[in-house]
Design an enzyme around this catalytic site. Structure first.
Site, PDB file in Angstrom:
ATOM      1  N   SER A   1       0.852  -1.169   0.000  1.00 30.98           N
ATOM      2  CA  SER A   1       0.000   0.000   0.000  1.00 30.98           C
ATOM      3  C   SER A   1       0.889   1.221   0.000  1.00 30.98           C
ATOM      4  O   SER A   1       1.860   1.288   0.763  1.00 30.98           O
ATOM      5  CB  SER A   1      -0.864  -0.026   1.253  1.00 30.98           C
ATOM      6  OG  SER A   1      -1.665   1.112   1.281  1.00 30.98           O
TER       7      SER A   1
ATOM      8  N   HIS B   1      -1.642   6.914  -5.521  1.00 29.59           N
ATOM      9  CA  HIS B   1      -1.937   5.866  -4.552  1.00 29.59           C
ATOM     10  C   HIS B   1      -1.982   4.539  -5.282  1.00 29.59           C
ATOM     11  O   HIS B   1      -2.535   4.444  -6.380  1.00 29.59           O
ATOM     12  CB  HIS B   1      -3.300   6.117  -3.902  1.00 29.59           C
ATOM     13  CG  HIS B   1      -3.879   4.903  -3.245  1.00 29.59           C
ATOM     14  ND1 HIS B   1      -4.947   4.213  -3.773  1.00 29.59           N
ATOM     15  CD2 HIS B   1      -3.526   4.247  -2.112  1.00 29.59           C
ATOM     16  CE1 HIS B   1      -5.236   3.189  -2.975  1.00 29.59           C
ATOM     17  NE2 HIS B   1      -4.391   3.174  -1.967  1.00 29.59           N
TER      18      HIS B   1
ATOM     19  N   ASN C   1      -2.316   0.086  -4.301  1.00 27.25           N
ATOM     20  CA  ASN C   1      -2.496  -0.899  -3.256  1.00 27.25           C
ATOM     21  C   ASN C   1      -2.841  -2.213  -3.947  1.00 27.25           C
ATOM     22  O   ASN C   1      -3.721  -2.257  -4.794  1.00 27.25           O
ATOM     23  CB  ASN C   1      -3.658  -0.452  -2.340  1.00 27.25           C
ATOM     24  CG  ASN C   1      -4.163  -1.560  -1.436  1.00 27.25           C
ATOM     25  OD1 ASN C   1      -5.341  -1.903  -1.460  1.00 27.25           O
ATOM     26  ND2 ASN C   1      -3.276  -2.138  -0.656  1.00 27.25           N
ATOM     27  N   TYR C   2      -2.077  -3.269  -3.651  1.00 26.03           N
ATOM     28  CA  TYR C   2      -2.423  -4.596  -4.171  1.00 26.03           C
ATOM     29  C   TYR C   2      -2.411  -5.563  -3.005  1.00 26.03           C
ATOM     30  O   TYR C   2      -1.484  -5.526  -2.182  1.00 26.03           O
ATOM     31  CB  TYR C   2      -1.482  -4.998  -5.318  1.00 26.03           C
ATOM     32  CG  TYR C   2      -1.782  -4.121  -6.512  1.00 26.03           C
ATOM     33  CD1 TYR C   2      -2.881  -4.385  -7.310  1.00 26.03           C
ATOM     34  CD2 TYR C   2      -1.032  -2.971  -6.751  1.00 26.03           C
ATOM     35  CE1 TYR C   2      -3.241  -3.536  -8.350  1.00 26.03           C
ATOM     36  CE2 TYR C   2      -1.385  -2.109  -7.786  1.00 26.03           C
ATOM     37  CZ  TYR C   2      -2.484  -2.404  -8.586  1.00 26.03           C
ATOM     38  OH  TYR C   2      -2.850  -1.552  -9.587  1.00 26.03           O
TER      39      TYR C   2
ATOM     40  N   GLY D   1      -7.209  -2.804  14.643  1.00 24.25           N
ATOM     41  CA  GLY D   1      -6.054  -2.518  15.485  1.00 24.25           C
ATOM     42  C   GLY D   1      -4.737  -2.739  14.759  1.00 24.25           C
ATOM     43  O   GLY D   1      -3.768  -3.190  15.343  1.00 24.25           O
ATOM     44  N   GLY D   2      -4.713  -2.459  13.477  1.00 30.52           N
ATOM     45  CA  GLY D   2      -3.458  -2.535  12.722  1.00 30.52           C
ATOM     46  C   GLY D   2      -2.467  -1.474  13.196  1.00 30.52           C
ATOM     47  O   GLY D   2      -2.783  -0.662  14.063  1.00 30.52           O
ATOM     48  N   ARG D   3      -1.282  -1.502  12.600  1.00 23.34           N
ATOM     49  CA  ARG D   3      -0.251  -0.535  13.013  1.00 23.34           C
ATOM     50  C   ARG D   3      -0.651   0.864  12.515  1.00 23.34           C
ATOM     51  O   ARG D   3      -0.609   1.159  11.313  1.00 23.34           O
ATOM     52  CB  ARG D   3       1.103  -0.936  12.427  1.00 23.34           C
ATOM     53  CG  ARG D   3       2.247  -0.080  12.948  1.00 23.34           C
ATOM     54  CD  ARG D   3       3.604  -0.574  12.477  1.00 23.34           C
ATOM     55  NE  ARG D   3       4.664   0.248  13.033  1.00 23.34           N
ATOM     56  CZ  ARG D   3       5.189   1.314  12.433  1.00 23.34           C
ATOM     57  NH1 ARG D   3       4.743   1.699  11.253  1.00 23.34           N
ATOM     58  NH2 ARG D   3       6.141   2.014  13.021  1.00 23.34           N
TER      59      ARG D   3
ATOM     60  N   GLU E   1       0.496   3.981  12.621  1.00 27.64           N
ATOM     61  CA  GLU E   1       1.383   4.866  11.866  1.00 27.64           C
ATOM     62  C   GLU E   1       1.512   4.404  10.419  1.00 27.64           C
ATOM     63  O   GLU E   1       1.674   5.221   9.513  1.00 27.64           O
ATOM     64  CB  GLU E   1       2.752   4.983  12.536  1.00 27.64           C
ATOM     65  CG  GLU E   1       2.731   5.821  13.816  1.00 27.64           C
ATOM     66  CD  GLU E   1       2.308   7.280  13.584  1.00 27.64           C
ATOM     67  OE1 GLU E   1       2.530   7.813  12.495  1.00 27.64           O
ATOM     68  OE2 GLU E   1       1.726   7.880  14.517  1.00 27.64           O
ATOM     69  N   SER E   2       1.453   3.095  10.198  1.00 32.75           N
ATOM     70  CA  SER E   2       1.509   2.590   8.821  1.00 32.75           C
ATOM     71  C   SER E   2       0.211   2.878   8.080  1.00 32.75           C
ATOM     72  O   SER E   2       0.223   3.229   6.907  1.00 32.75           O
ATOM     73  CB  SER E   2       1.771   1.083   8.811  1.00 32.75           C
ATOM     74  OG  SER E   2       2.995   0.786   9.439  1.00 32.75           O
TER      75      SER E   2
END
Lengths: 347, 347
Positions: free
Chosen positions: A135, A149, A151-152, A305-307, A309-310
């Site tokens: 992404s 942008h 994303n795959y 609840g992924g990271r 900042e990413s």
């Protein structure tokens, strides 16, 4: 409240920082059981990590000044990612290129958020899943240089535990789209032509379908306008041969550099006014609105609840909201807005 | 996709601009049937319009330079609003003070969004509603001068058509909260003391309950931090005498100027560095995240097709997102962040 209930039901472990990039983020069981080099999971991971390397190299070469800062992270039970961010470069004010491999268990409502199609064939219980993706959002400084942008992603739900050997659910999603603050027709035509070329190698129906899907997806409903000038977008794609779709996603990822970098080369050093910059900032405000309110990747990431900042590296370095701003009819700003309201066929 | 389906199910008419402020935005039937001057709807409308006048006067007086621009709008079937925005003033970069009176019919899922408590007593069909409120966000330029938000609203669902004389559902909601980029303890104590004083006139349990409710509500779940330093917040309040709650909301609205203006007087001309400004901009980014992702008023407004420019006037003039920014431990920026992570008792 309903939203926090949904969020607390998702069980993704907290990520931990790593000092080195691992050979793979796949769980050992995946690695062994499916022969790491041949499974779709493994080959998709290799593809997105290669794409991350090549896009970052191309960006650094054009930027001249900025370097990507890398953060590697993992989760105790498997999965992890590599976040690369170039901030305050010579050409880009913020460029993020992330790969991630996620294992989790999601409640049915999050499953519906991740997969648009009505999941009538699913049981109502929590669903173990695997998701891998690349992404990227690239925000240049110059208001005449467009944001890109892409994303795959590849998604699998685990095989049902009570029916050994039953097939997993799997699907591919992704896209590449262009968000300029000003229209240069030759740039938009070039960009869409490369997308079409990548699509046409696989199926002549892909470009028209995925171009329209992109216009429909990046729609800011409350503004009645699109985020930008589109490109291609597809999701929940599983009604083709799995190998073919893996090749297609690979082709799309490999098309990012030839589609985008030539445009940046032409626009990065153009002179601009304060008014041009202010308009770019207003369009960045729209970018924020789309990503926080509608984007499935972002809202899914915030829910699971992924990271953080990413996930939120997609947001621009700065953005602006003026009350009731309306560009003068016929102006360059108005032309961009018009094309966001009434999507055009560029090629 | 599910979100657009939900949105298209809401039937609020498009607003039209008006050249003059009407005497009332209530429907004629409301006006007559309930004796315009005595119904709660009518008195609440008068209260919020008076509050809008007095807050705008106080803001203009302190600002010295900027003037509010007024937009009046209405909807053909009744309802409307007055939006007032002061942009690029001497003290405030963006100050919005809006009142609105809305009639609509909402699908059950929007009803749940507007009313947090589980609505188990509701039929599943579309629900006609009336909502009136004042809503304001004041963003100063100086990074030492805090942002203020307040909102007081009154909500009624229509009496069931098949049981004449059956009571309507009604409730009050609202609150006033402070969002500084830097902590001045005396300011925060002053602000909370005024909120407590307003609460204590009605019920000694109000301040502690509504202070905690505020800390819980303005929570940016994905950041594990609050938007600011709180104040009071309440919603779905209907288990007290209706007259008492109308007086309480009035008292709260009247407390905005004494709670906020003395702080601005002290901070508006303080000298600051570029670093102070950048930190303010990062905190404004959090403000945007909260409002677009979590705020019930905003998400409800976007869903019901409310007047977008009025709803999103709450967003700051500009905001910033830096990747993985962490203030130095012990710094003034860190102290603010710490208080947003661990809410304090200020008085």
């Amino acid at each position: 409240m309903t939203s926090s209930t949904a969020r607390s039901a998702v069980s993704i472990e907290r990520e931990v920082p790593e000092t080195e990039r691992p050979h793979t983020f796949l769980r050992e069981s995946d690695d062994k059981e499916e022969l790491s080099t041949s499974s779709v999971r493994a080959r998709f991971e290799k593809m997105i990590r290669d794409a991350q390397d090549s896009v970052c190299q191309a960006i650094e070469a054009v930027d001249g000044g900025g370097k990507f800062k890398e953060d590697v992270w993992s989760r105790p039970g498997g999965g992890g990612g590599i976040s690369r961010v170039l901030q305050d470069g010579a050409v880009w004010e913020k460029a993020g290129v992330n790969v991630s491999v996620v294992y989790g268990v999601m409640p049915p409502e999050a499953y519906r958020a991740a997969k648009a199609a009505a999941a009538t064939d699913q049981k109502a219980g929590p669903i173990p899943f695997f998701a891998a993706g690349i992404s990227s959002v690239l925000h240049p400084k110059n208001p005449f240089a467009p944001t890109l942008h892409f994303n795959y992603r590849y998604f699998e739900t685990d095989a049902p535990k009570d029916t050994p050997g039953a097939p997993r659910q799997w699907w591919f999603g992704g896209g590449t789209d262009l968000t300029p603050a000003y229209i240069f027709e030759e740039d938009v035509k070039h960009f869409h032509s490369i997308q079409k070329k990548a699509c046409d190698k696989f199926d002549p129906t892909f470009y028209p379908r995925f171009k329209k899907w992109c216009d429909d997806y990046f729609y800011i409903k409350h503004r009645n306008e699109r985020r930008g000038l589109g490109g291609i977008f597809f999701d929940d794609l599983n009604d083709y041969d799995q190998e073919m779709l893996l090749s297609f996603a690979t082709e799309c990822a490999n098309s990012v550099v030839p589609a985008y970098i030539p445009i940046i080369e032409k626009r990065k050093d153009m002179s601009f006014t304060e008014q041009n910059k202010a308009w770019q900032q207003l369009r960045r405000g729209r970018y924020v609105e789309f990503n926080l309110v509608y984007d499935r990747g972002t809202t899914f990431g915030l829910k699971t609840g992924g990271r953080i900042e990413s996930i939120l590296v997609s947001l621009p370095l700065s953005a602006r909201w003026e009350y009731d701003h309306k560009p003068e009819e016929g102006s360059e700003e108005w032309k961009l807005l018009d094309a966001c309201i009434n999507p055009k066929e560029w090629i």
